[in-house]
Scaffold this motif. Structure first.
Motif, PDB file in Angstrom:
ATOM      1  N   PRO A 195       3.430   4.212  -2.471  1.00  0.00           N
ATOM      2  CA  PRO A 195       4.887   4.778  -2.458  1.00  0.00           C
ATOM      3  C   PRO A 195       4.841   6.171  -2.002  1.00  0.00           C
ATOM      4  CG  PRO A 195       4.203   4.776  -4.675  1.00  0.00           C
ATOM      5  CD  PRO A 195       3.205   4.021  -4.127  1.00  0.00           C
ATOM      6  N   GLY A 196       5.741   6.445  -1.002  1.00  0.00           N
ATOM      7  CA  GLY A 196       5.922   7.601  -0.428  1.00  0.00           C
ATOM      8  C   GLY A 196       4.360   8.174   0.106  1.00  0.00           C
ATOM      9  N   HIS A 197       4.387   9.477   0.002  1.00  0.00           N
ATOM     10  CA  HIS A 197       3.002  10.072   0.561  1.00  0.00           C
ATOM     11  C   HIS A 197       2.002   9.924  -0.307  1.00  0.00           C
ATOM     12  CE1 HIS A 197       4.140  13.101  -2.658  1.00  0.00           C
ATOM     13  NE2 HIS A 197       5.201  13.365  -1.927  1.00  0.00           N
ATOM     14  N   GLY A 198       2.048   9.593  -1.835  1.00  0.00           N
ATOM     15  CA  GLY A 198       1.000   9.323  -2.594  1.00  0.00           C
ATOM     16  C   GLY A 198       0.281  10.504  -2.968  1.00  0.00           C
ATOM     17  N   ARG A 199       0.869  11.618  -2.750  1.00  0.00           N
ATOM     18  CA  ARG A 199       0.179  12.782  -3.286  1.00  0.00           C
ATOM     19  C   ARG A 199       0.924  13.250  -4.734  1.00  0.00           C
ATOM     20  NH1 ARG A 199      -4.571  13.630  -1.472  1.00  0.00           N
ATOM     21  NH2 ARG A 199      -4.898  13.022   0.929  1.00  0.00           N
ATOM     22  N   TYR A 200       0.741  12.287  -5.557  1.00  0.00           N
ATOM     23  CA  TYR A 200       1.430  12.735  -7.088  1.00  0.00           C
ATOM     24  C   TYR A 200       0.129  12.886  -8.061  1.00  0.00           C
ATOM     25  CZ  TYR A 200       4.769   9.699  -4.427  1.00  0.00           C
ATOM     26  OH  TYR A 200       5.693   9.301  -3.682  1.00  0.00           O
ATOM     27  N   MET A 201      -0.048  14.191  -8.206  1.00  0.00           N
ATOM     28  CA  MET A 201      -1.129  14.498  -9.099  1.00  0.00           C
ATOM     29  C   MET A 201      -1.194  13.820 -10.401  1.00  0.00           C
ATOM     30  SD  MET A 201      -2.410  16.401 -11.592  1.00  0.00           S
ATOM     31  CE  MET A 201      -1.115  17.648 -12.298  1.00  0.00           C
ATOM     32  N   VAL A 254      -5.114   0.543   3.151  1.00  0.00           N
ATOM     33  CA  VAL A 254      -4.163   1.311   2.002  1.00  0.00           C
ATOM     34  C   VAL A 254      -3.165   1.909   3.026  1.00  0.00           C
ATOM     35  CG1 VAL A 254      -4.109   3.648   0.734  1.00  0.00           C
ATOM     36  CG2 VAL A 254      -6.127   1.982   0.589  1.00  0.00           C
ATOM     37  N   LEU A 255      -1.936   1.629   2.703  1.00  0.00           N
ATOM     38  CA  LEU A 255      -0.876   2.045   3.521  1.00  0.00           C
ATOM     39  C   LEU A 255       0.456   2.544   2.828  1.00  0.00           C
ATOM     40  CD1 LEU A 255       0.600   1.663   6.334  1.00  0.00           C
ATOM     41  CD2 LEU A 255       1.374  -0.501   5.386  1.00  0.00           C
ATOM     42  N   THR A 256       0.885   3.794   3.234  1.00  0.00           N
ATOM     43  CA  THR A 256       1.805   4.402   2.614  1.00  0.00           C
ATOM     44  C   THR A 256       3.290   3.870   3.211  1.00  0.00           C
ATOM     45  OG1 THR A 256       1.875   6.250   4.283  1.00  0.00           O
ATOM     46  CG2 THR A 256       0.734   6.539   2.244  1.00  0.00           C
ATOM     47  N   ILE A 257       3.982   3.523   2.354  1.00  0.00           N
ATOM     48  CA  ILE A 257       5.428   3.039   2.601  1.00  0.00           C
ATOM     49  C   ILE A 257       6.543   3.805   2.059  1.00  0.00           C
ATOM     50  CG2 ILE A 257       4.407   0.704   2.966  1.00  0.00           C
ATOM     51  CD1 ILE A 257       6.043   0.070   0.277  1.00  0.00           C
ATOM     52  N   PRO A 258       7.885   3.946   2.457  1.00  0.00           N
ATOM     53  CA  PRO A 258       9.013   4.752   1.850  1.00  0.00           C
ATOM     54  C   PRO A 258       9.225   4.289   0.443  1.00  0.00           C
ATOM     55  CG  PRO A 258       9.582   3.953   4.364  1.00  0.00           C
ATOM     56  CD  PRO A 258       8.450   2.992   3.695  1.00  0.00           C
ATOM     57  N   TYR A 259       9.451   5.346  -0.278  1.00  0.00           N
ATOM     58  CA  TYR A 259       9.565   5.183  -1.732  1.00  0.00           C
ATOM     59  C   TYR A 259      10.721   4.110  -2.048  1.00  0.00           C
ATOM     60  CZ  TYR A 259      11.196   6.195  -6.639  1.00  0.00           C
ATOM     61  OH  TYR A 259      11.455   6.112  -7.912  1.00  0.00           O
ATOM     62  N   GLY A 260      11.879   4.235  -1.163  1.00  0.00           N
ATOM     63  CA  GLY A 260      12.891   3.259  -1.586  1.00  0.00           C
ATOM     64  C   GLY A 260      12.722   1.646  -1.257  1.00  0.00           C
ATOM     65  N   LEU A 261      11.555   1.639  -0.312  1.00  0.00           N
ATOM     66  CA  LEU A 261      11.172   0.191   0.025  1.00  0.00           C
ATOM     67  C   LEU A 261      10.303  -0.319  -1.142  1.00  0.00           C
ATOM     68  CD1 LEU A 261      10.886  -2.265   1.925  1.00  0.00           C
ATOM     69  CD2 LEU A 261       8.973  -1.019   3.330  1.00  0.00           C
ATOM     70  N   PHE A 262       9.473   0.683  -1.655  1.00  0.00           N
ATOM     71  CA  PHE A 262       8.480   0.208  -2.790  1.00  0.00           C
ATOM     72  C   PHE A 262       9.302  -0.185  -3.982  1.00  0.00           C
ATOM     73  CE2 PHE A 262       5.137   0.663  -5.717  1.00  0.00           C
ATOM     74  CZ  PHE A 262       4.157   0.518  -5.011  1.00  0.00           C
ATOM     75  N   TRP A 263      10.457   0.567  -4.363  1.00  0.00           N
ATOM     76  CA  TRP A 263      11.303   0.614  -5.482  1.00  0.00           C
ATOM     77  C   TRP A 263      11.915  -1.048  -5.123  1.00  0.00           C
ATOM     78  CZ3 TRP A 263      16.346  -0.860  -6.369  1.00  0.00           C
ATOM     79  CH2 TRP A 263      16.694  -0.605  -7.730  1.00  0.00           C
ATOM     80  N   LEU A 264      12.408  -1.213  -4.082  1.00  0.00           N
ATOM     81  CA  LEU A 264      13.207  -2.614  -3.920  1.00  0.00           C
ATOM     82  C   LEU A 264      12.133  -3.770  -4.257  1.00  0.00           C
ATOM     83  CD1 LEU A 264      15.683  -4.223  -2.889  1.00  0.00           C
ATOM     84  CD2 LEU A 264      14.826  -4.002  -0.525  1.00  0.00           C
ATOM     85  N   LEU A 265      10.917  -3.510  -3.716  1.00  0.00           N
ATOM     86  CA  LEU A 265       9.708  -4.803  -3.672  1.00  0.00           C
ATOM     87  C   LEU A 265       9.476  -4.807  -5.134  1.00  0.00           C
ATOM     88  CD1 LEU A 265       7.430  -3.509  -1.026  1.00  0.00           C
ATOM     89  CD2 LEU A 265       8.880  -5.582  -0.826  1.00  0.00           C
ATOM     90  N   LEU A 266       9.500  -3.760  -5.856  1.00  0.00           N
ATOM     91  CA  LEU A 266       9.314  -3.897  -7.453  1.00  0.00           C
ATOM     92  C   LEU A 266      10.423  -4.630  -8.085  1.00  0.00           C
ATOM     93  CD1 LEU A 266       7.807  -0.418  -8.542  1.00  0.00           C
ATOM     94  CD2 LEU A 266       6.435  -2.715  -8.146  1.00  0.00           C
ATOM     95  N   LYS A 267      11.627  -4.170  -7.532  1.00  0.00           N
ATOM     96  CA  LYS A 267      12.874  -4.916  -8.373  1.00  0.00           C
ATOM     97  C   LYS A 267      12.962  -6.368  -7.992  1.00  0.00           C
ATOM     98  CE  LYS A 267      16.676  -3.898 -10.657  1.00  0.00           C
ATOM     99  NZ  LYS A 267      16.464  -3.270 -11.895  1.00  0.00           N
ATOM    100  N   MET A 268      12.461  -6.729  -6.645  1.00  0.00           N
ATOM    101  CA  MET A 268      12.568  -8.199  -6.482  1.00  0.00           C
ATOM    102  C   MET A 268      11.188  -8.847  -7.315  1.00  0.00           C
ATOM    103  SD  MET A 268      12.854  -7.777  -2.248  1.00  0.00           S
ATOM    104  CE  MET A 268      12.739  -9.424  -1.917  1.00  0.00           C
ATOM    105  N   TYR A 269      10.234  -8.135  -7.384  1.00  0.00           N
ATOM    106  CA  TYR A 269       8.916  -8.822  -8.235  1.00  0.00           C
ATOM    107  C   TYR A 269       9.560  -9.207  -9.470  1.00  0.00           C
ATOM    108  CZ  TYR A 269       4.321  -9.779  -9.559  1.00  0.00           C
ATOM    109  OH  TYR A 269       3.094 -10.084 -10.079  1.00  0.00           O
ATOM    110  N   ALA A 270      10.192  -8.156 -10.232  1.00  0.00           N
ATOM    111  CA  ALA A 270      10.771  -8.437 -11.589  1.00  0.00           C
ATOM    112  C   ALA A 270      11.732  -9.523 -11.860  1.00  0.00           C
ATOM    113  CB  ALA A 270      11.521  -7.098 -12.011  1.00  0.00           C
TER     114      ALA A 270
END
Length: 328
Positions: A195-201, A254-270
């Motif tokens: 999700p996003g840039h991935g630079r989350y410490m 390993v591919l970075t994708i927009p946060y919003g798209l990642f959120w939507l994919l998780l919502k669909m998976y749920a």
């Protein structure tokens, strides 16, 4: 909170012996399974595990037929409450970590703890090691965070001798969620999305190091302190994923994708999976900027920290329990 006693809680005299009875509430999960391995290696022979998860309880029974396994829902009264009779100490591990149903967090984090503490008071258990979470210090606000705060408060106000350990994100053998699930995902899929840039410490903690800290608490019984147990190394999420990929030999890109798209994919998976391994709430927690306090736990508890890359090799490389995967 850093207790005043934290400078030297460890004594040279152990307050428990290998023949003493130890009870692990919620002991069929990630920490419990690793803790059983460690305790048996240290010669402990009278271990009792209470857990309500049928599949994970079955795994523990298969791996450790010499351990007393009690399958029970701790949010309900029952004979399990008497298993603490004669116990030298109790380790409280039970917790609802993920999920989409609020009541499950209340039952498994709060109600179960109320019943467990009542049983410990009734049977005069001399010591409790309570496994809380770093999220009690987090800026995140979700069902897990709020119920873990309430759970810790119940232990602190119980009147029982105790210590509180607040670990950050853990990984190691038996990891069914978090890094364990991610490592298996990248082996199956051609692309691994970030999700996003991935630079989350992150400050990941090797679970076997944490288990050694629990054992140190049981042996020395620091009373009333709360210890923030944080992974010693600060590593960006995307670098954690790259390290696991390198260790496992996974071919996923390993591919970075927009946060919003990642959120939507998780919502669909749920929608398809009512108990998903990773939720939108956990995604929010992932990107929340947290820098957890790092106390010198390696000095306090006399536990040498395992370097991250070495811990990844021990976890995901060939090993006795490397292929044992718990159920969700």
């Amino acid at each position: 909170m850093v207790p005043s006693s934290m400078s030297n809680p460890v004594s040279n005299t152990s307050l428990i012996q290998p023949a003493d009875k130890l009870v692990l509430f919620g002991g069929a999960g990630l920490v419990g399974q690793n803790l059983v391995v460690l305790l048996k290696e240290q010669g402990f022979t009278n271990l009792v595990v209470v857990d309500k998860h049928p599949a994970n309880s079955a795994i523990l029974r298969k791996l450790h037929p010499d351990v007393t396994m009690i399958e029970a829902d701790m949010a309900e009264p029952g004979p399990w409450e008497d298993c603490v009779e004669g116990a030298a100490a109790v380790v409280m591990l039970q917790a609802q970590i993920g999920g989409e149903i609020e009541e499950e967090f209340n039952r498994n984090n709060i109600v179960s703890t109320e019943r467990a503490l009542d049983a410990c008071r009734r049977h005069k258990v001399p010591y409790i090691a309570h496994i809380s979470s770093s999220v009690v210090n987090s800026m995140a606000r979700d069902w897990y965070t709020e119920t873990k705060k309430a759970q810790e408060k119940l232990v602190v106000e119980s009147g029982l001798a105790h210590c509180v350990l607040r670990p950050t994100l853990m990984f190691g053998w038996f990891d069914r969620k978090h890094l364990g699930w991610l490592s298996r995902f990248m082996k199956r899929m051609p692309v691994f999305p970030i999700p996003g840039h991935g630079r989350y410490m992150r400050q990941p903690l090797y679970v076997m190091d944490f288990c050694r800290i629990i054992l140190s608490c049981l042996q020395t019984r620091p009373n009333g302190g709360a210890y923030n147990i944080t992974g010693r190394e600060k590593i960006d999420y995307i670098d954690i994923i790259r390290t696991i990929k390198r260790t496992t030999g996974a071919r996923a890109a390993v591919l970075t994708i927009p946060y919003g798209l990642f959120w939507l994919l998780l919502k669909m998976y749920a929608v398809a999976d009512k108990n998903p391994p990773f939720t939108t709430k956990q995604l929010k927690a992932l990107v929340t900027p947290d820098d957890f306090e790092l106390i010198p736990w390696w000095d306090i508890f006399k536990v040498p920290p395992t370097p991250f890359e070495e811990a990844v090799r021990k976890t995901y490389g060939p090993g006795q329990y490397a292929d044992v995967v718990l159920d969700f």
